[in-house]
Design a protein around this motif. Structure first.
Motif, short mmCIF file in Angstrom:
data_model
loop_
_atom_site.label_atom_id
_atom_site.label_comp_id
_atom_site.label_asym_id
_atom_site.label_seq_id
_atom_site.Cartn_x
_atom_site.Cartn_y
_atom_site.Cartn_z
N PRO A 62 0.84 -1.21 0.00
CA PRO A 62 0.00 0.00 0.00
C PRO A 62 0.87 1.26 0.00
O PRO A 62 1.92 1.30 0.64
N VAL A 63 0.43 2.25 -0.73
CA VAL A 63 1.13 3.54 -0.79
C VAL A 63 0.68 4.36 0.41
O VAL A 63 -0.52 4.56 0.61
N THR A 64 1.63 4.79 1.21
CA THR A 64 1.30 5.48 2.45
C THR A 64 1.35 7.00 2.34
O THR A 64 0.82 7.69 3.19
N GLY A 65 1.98 7.52 1.31
CA GLY A 65 2.08 8.96 1.16
C GLY A 65 0.73 9.60 0.93
O GLY A 65 -0.20 8.98 0.41
N LEU A 86 10.69 -1.91 -3.62
CA LEU A 86 9.31 -1.43 -3.66
C LEU A 86 9.09 -0.31 -2.65
O LEU A 86 8.35 0.64 -2.93
N ARG A 87 9.73 -0.42 -1.49
CA ARG A 87 9.62 0.66 -0.49
C ARG A 87 10.18 1.95 -1.06
O ARG A 87 9.58 3.02 -0.94
N GLU A 88 11.34 1.88 -1.73
CA GLU A 88 11.94 3.08 -2.33
C GLU A 88 11.04 3.66 -3.43
O GLU A 88 10.84 4.87 -3.50
N ILE A 89 10.51 2.80 -4.27
CA ILE A 89 9.64 3.25 -5.36
C ILE A 89 8.38 3.91 -4.79
O ILE A 89 7.96 4.96 -5.25
N GLU A 90 7.80 3.28 -3.78
CA GLU A 90 6.59 3.82 -3.15
C GLU A 90 6.86 5.20 -2.54
O GLU A 90 6.04 6.10 -2.65
N GLU A 91 8.02 5.39 -1.94
CA GLU A 91 8.35 6.66 -1.31
C GLU A 91 8.44 7.80 -2.33
O GLU A 91 8.17 8.94 -2.02
N HIS A 92 8.83 7.46 -3.57
CA HIS A 92 9.02 8.50 -4.60
C HIS A 92 7.81 8.63 -5.54
O HIS A 92 7.82 9.50 -6.41
N LEU A 93 6.80 7.80 -5.34
CA LEU A 93 5.63 7.86 -6.21
C LEU A 93 4.82 9.11 -5.92
O LEU A 93 4.51 9.41 -4.76
N ASP A 94 4.49 9.85 -6.96
CA ASP A 94 3.74 11.09 -6.82
C ASP A 94 2.65 11.09 -7.88
O ASP A 94 2.90 11.34 -9.05
N ILE A 95 1.42 10.78 -7.44
CA ILE A 95 0.30 10.72 -8.39
C ILE A 95 -0.71 11.78 -8.04
O ILE A 95 -1.08 11.98 -6.94
#
Length: 123
Positions: free
Chosen positions: A85-88, A114-123
């Motif tokens: 799950p994306v937490t941002g 995946l943790r690194e990718i999730e941290e940088h995901l900006d949608i």
């Protein structure tokens, strides 16, 4: 190139990746997906894993757990399926999904990436 496209390409670059998606667990729809496996229908996987995420969140609520899911791992004989799950704030209601070949992939490294990718995901 959008953050979503970058995230999907980064996920597919992980050794052993079979298919990946970014999924909205409110609707069950994949916002984006990549993969070349004829045996893995990513639309079906997105919808099915939405139910997994919803069930876990419901159970945590019923148990009164005030915590966040880091990831959910489903181990099959030949594959790992990882749900993160994306937490941002900007990705609330989304999760990353990856099917990983067990023989070619490294689960610990995959979870880290995946943790690194999730941290940088900006949608």
């Amino acid at each position: 190139m959008s953050s979503l496209d970058v995230a999907l390409k980064d996920m597919m670059s992980i050794d052993g990746a079979i298919g990946v998606a970014v999924v909205d667990y409110e609707s069950g729809m994949a916002l984006g997906q990549l993969g070349s496996s004829k045996t893995l229908d990513l639309q079906v996987a997105a919808a099915g894993n939405t139910e997994v995420v919803r069930a876990k969140l419901r159970t945590m609520e019923q148990l009164g757990l005030k915590d966040e899911i880091e990831d959910i791992l489903i181990s099959l004989a030949g594959q790992y399926h990882v749900i993160r799950p994306v937490t941002g704030r900007k990705g609330k209601g989304l999760f990353l999904y990856m099917a990983l070949d067990r023989k070619r992939g490294n689960l610990a490294l995959t979870r880290h990436r995946l943790r690194e990718i999730e941290e940088h995901l900006d949608i």
